[in-house]
Design an enzyme around this catalytic site. Structure first.
Site, PDB file in Angstrom:
ATOM      1  N   HIS A  99       1.390  20.818 -37.123  1.00  0.00           N
ATOM      2  CA  HIS A  99       1.659  22.233 -37.358  1.00  0.00           C
ATOM      3  C   HIS A  99       3.147  22.430 -37.071  1.00  0.00           C
ATOM      4  CE1 HIS A  99      -2.528  22.187 -35.793  1.00  0.00           C
ATOM      5  NE2 HIS A  99      -2.760  23.216 -36.566  1.00  0.00           N
ATOM      6  N   ASP A 102       3.996  22.559 -33.469  1.00  0.00           N
ATOM      7  CA  ASP A 102       3.811  21.331 -32.674  1.00  0.00           C
ATOM      8  C   ASP A 102       5.139  20.601 -32.556  1.00  0.00           C
ATOM      9  OD1 ASP A 102       1.097  21.885 -32.946  1.00  0.00           O
ATOM     10  OD2 ASP A 102       0.812  20.421 -34.562  1.00  0.00           O
ATOM     11  N   GLU A 230      -9.538  23.815 -44.902  1.00  0.00           N
ATOM     12  CA  GLU A 230     -10.367  23.141 -43.888  1.00  0.00           C
ATOM     13  C   GLU A 230     -11.432  24.139 -43.419  1.00  0.00           C
ATOM     14  OE1 GLU A 230      -8.189  21.088 -40.745  1.00  0.00           O
ATOM     15  OE2 GLU A 230      -9.812  21.506 -39.355  1.00  0.00           O
ATOM     16  N   GLU A 266     -13.868  18.629 -41.628  1.00  0.00           N
ATOM     17  CA  GLU A 266     -13.853  18.189 -40.222  1.00  0.00           C
ATOM     18  C   GLU A 266     -15.280  18.009 -39.710  1.00  0.00           C
ATOM     19  OE1 GLU A 266     -10.942  19.694 -37.517  1.00  0.00           O
ATOM     20  OE2 GLU A 266     -12.399  19.954 -35.916  1.00  0.00           O
ATOM     21  N   ASP A 294     -10.948  15.367 -41.194  1.00  0.00           N
ATOM     22  CA  ASP A 294     -10.592  15.396 -39.776  1.00  0.00           C
ATOM     23  C   ASP A 294     -11.748  14.758 -39.025  1.00  0.00           C
ATOM     24  OD1 ASP A 294      -8.192  16.665 -40.220  1.00  0.00           O
ATOM     25  OD2 ASP A 294      -8.611  18.396 -38.948  1.00  0.00           O
ATOM     26  N   ASP A 305     -16.204  23.570 -30.784  1.00  0.00           N
ATOM     27  CA  ASP A 305     -15.350  22.551 -31.390  1.00  0.00           C
ATOM     28  C   ASP A 305     -14.706  21.742 -30.262  1.00  0.00           C
ATOM     29  OD1 ASP A 305     -14.123  21.267 -33.514  1.00  0.00           O
ATOM     30  OD2 ASP A 305     -12.601  22.809 -33.847  1.00  0.00           O
ATOM     31  N   ASP A 336      -8.464  14.599 -35.395  1.00  0.00           N
ATOM     32  CA  ASP A 336      -8.298  15.934 -34.806  1.00  0.00           C
ATOM     33  C   ASP A 336      -9.139  15.930 -33.530  1.00  0.00           C
ATOM     34  OD1 ASP A 336      -7.706  18.502 -34.283  1.00  0.00           O
ATOM     35  OD2 ASP A 336      -8.398  19.331 -36.187  1.00  0.00           O
TER      36      ASP A 336
HETATM   37  C1  XLS Z   1      -9.259  23.726 -35.443  1.00  0.00           C
HETATM   38  C2  XLS Z   1      -8.790  22.943 -36.573  1.00  0.00           C
HETATM   39  C3  XLS Z   1      -7.292  22.671 -36.590  1.00  0.00           C
HETATM   40  C4  XLS Z   1      -6.853  22.262 -37.956  1.00  0.00           C
HETATM   41  C5  XLS Z   1      -5.399  22.378 -38.207  1.00  0.00           C
HETATM   42  O1  XLS Z   1     -10.442  23.822 -35.180  1.00  0.00           O
HETATM   43  O2  XLS Z   1      -9.514  21.767 -36.621  1.00  0.00           O
HETATM   44  O3  XLS Z   1      -6.968  21.732 -35.637  1.00  0.00           O
HETATM   45  O4  XLS Z   1      -7.236  20.944 -38.221  1.00  0.00           O
HETATM   46  O5  XLS Z   1      -4.918  23.661 -38.039  1.00  0.00           O
HETATM   47 NI    NI Z   2      -9.083  20.138 -37.888  1.00  0.00          NI
HETATM   48 NI    NI Z   3     -11.410  21.845 -35.427  1.00  0.00          NI
END
Ligand code: XLS
Ligand code: NI
Ligand code: NI
Length: 436
Positions: A99, A102, A230, A266, A294, A305, A336
């Protein structure tokens, strides 16, 4: 050097007792005609590995990620890049994801933040050219800063919307500069807490417009890769518009974004949505929308999560089966994932990636074994054999009507039960293949 005393992680095989060695991930090993590292374009998540210190809702961080510099400074931003590249070289990771915030500490003024991003991206580009390590995807953090309390594309404030656009523009510049394969939209706060104060129609349309503008800008600066949504059903918002793969695909098609976008699936978001990881992968794949992944895993008892490093080999096997069947990824596999709060040492960072990479190497080998065995694919094919002959064939060829089918049903009187689904038999067969 930051990770002193830790050498490049080598492949030593399953008999090895060395905790800092791969037991299954052998980058050059060929599986189904392709090197493991080509099947598994692993990526490091800048945020978890280089920024997150293990803070949670109830306590502050346990890990020291200062890497010898003072947090909040550009020297720290460079130290993180140094640490990141050393880490990726030592683990054999060829990609990273980031990001915008980051990479650099966000300043009060966006002009200053962008200057910092110019400086760090030049620094990272140099390291990328020296090592061959590239960006898998980039994104803008449109959820952390208080201005995004009501979302970015879905905000009620036009000024905040403009800020989001500015961050996306810059994050795209950096992604393109660093050779990114993709650009991600994770709509962390693109949703709502209560309908009482929400104009849902406007919010969804505004999100789509922001994405269209991102596509237009990205293509204008030469971005050839894919944009990704995502999906995630909730957290932090109660309702998020990108609930799951099917919802996101519907959204992309509704707003004419499906040519430029694919999905970044993800694992932990799939389970949050009440699906399995493989369900989400299949849903994306059959719509031609499987882009990137992810990888992580949740904790069933907690149900949020948790972003654990994946260790579940059966789940990784089913995921890799889907990915192989889809013909591979145009993106990659981004960890991730974060180490648990009590795993706060440098060694733990390495052990976490070794665990995740070994888990997916095993998943790949076991999925390949299932495909080579052939019985699973044959079973599914045969299960639908009735659509290959007689009236079934007419259905497959879309050459019948309700009237004709009703007349056919009359002639049958009562259809025989479909053949057994054989679920237990298939599970046992998969176990036998996996643990042979
Ligand atoms: C959060 C998301 C985040 C994305 C990127 O739950 O997984 O980490 O992958 O913004
Ligand atoms: Ni993610
Ligand atoms: Ni996530």
């Amino acid at each position: 050097m930051i990770f002193k005393g830790i050498e490049k992680i080598g492949y030593e095989g399953r008999e090895s007792k060395n905790p800092l060695a791969f037991k299954f991930y052998d980058a050059e090993r060929v599986v189904l005609g392709k090197k493991m590292k080509e099947h598994l374009p692993f990526a490091m998540a800048w945020w978890h590995n280089l920024c997150a210190c293990g803070a949670d809702m109830f306590g502050s961080g346990t890990a020291d990620k200062s890497f010898g510099a003072t947090p909040g400074t550009m020297a720290h931003a460079r130290a993180k890049a140094d640490a990141g590249f050393e880490f990726m070289q030592k683990t054999g990771l060829e990609y990273f994801c980031f990001h915008d915030v980051d990479l650099v500490p966000e300043a009060d003024d966006i002009k200053e933040t962008n200057k910092r991003l110019d400086e760090i991206s030049a620094y990272i580009l140099k390291k990328s050219e020296e090592t061959g390590i590239k960006c898998l995807w980039g994104t803008a953090n449109l959820f952390g800063n208080p201005r995004y309390m009501n979302g970015a594309g879905s905000t009620n404030s036009a000024d905040v919307y403009a800020f989001a656009a500015a961050q996306i523009k810059k994050a795209l510049d950096v992604t393109v500069m660093l050779g990114g394969r993709g650009y991600v939209f994770w709509g962390g706060r693109e949703g709502y807490e209560t309908l009482l104060n929400t104009d849902m129609k406007r919010e969804r349309e505004n999100i789509a417009y922001l994405m269209h503008m991102a596509v237009d800008y990205g293509r204008s600066i030469g971005f050839k890769g894919d944009f990704y949504i995502e999906p995630k059903p909730r957290e932090p918002m109660t309702h998020q518009y990108d609930f799951d793969a099917a919802t996101a695909i519907g959204f992309l098609r509704e707003f004419g974004l499906d040519k430029d976008f694919k999905l970044n699936i993800e694992a932990n978001h799939a389970t949050l949505a009440g699906h399995t990881f493989e369900h989400e992968l299949r849903t994306a794949a059959i719509s031609g929308m499987l882009g990137s992944v992810d990888v992580n895993q949740g904790i069933a008892q907690l149900g949020w999560d948790t972003d654990c490093f994946p260790c579940d080999v059966p789940s990784a096997t089913r995921a890799m089966y889907e990915i192989l069947r889809a013909g591979g990824l145009t993106g990659g596999l981004n960890f991730d994932a974060k180490t648990r709060r009590s795993s706060y040492t440098y060694e733990d960072m390495f052990k976490a990636y070794i665990l995740g990479m070994d888990t997916f190497a095993l998943g790949l080998m076991k999925a390949a074994a299932i495909i080579e065995d052939g019985r699973l694919d044959a079973f599914v094919r045969d299960r639908y054999a009735s659509f290959g002959e007689g009236m079934g064939r007419k259905i497959t060829e879309r050459k019948t009507s309700l009237k004709e089918l009703a007349a056919y049903a009359d002639s049958l009187g009562r259809p025989a039960l479909p053949s057994s689904g054989n679920e237990e038999g298939l599970e046992a067969m998969i176990n036998a293949i996996m643990y042979s």
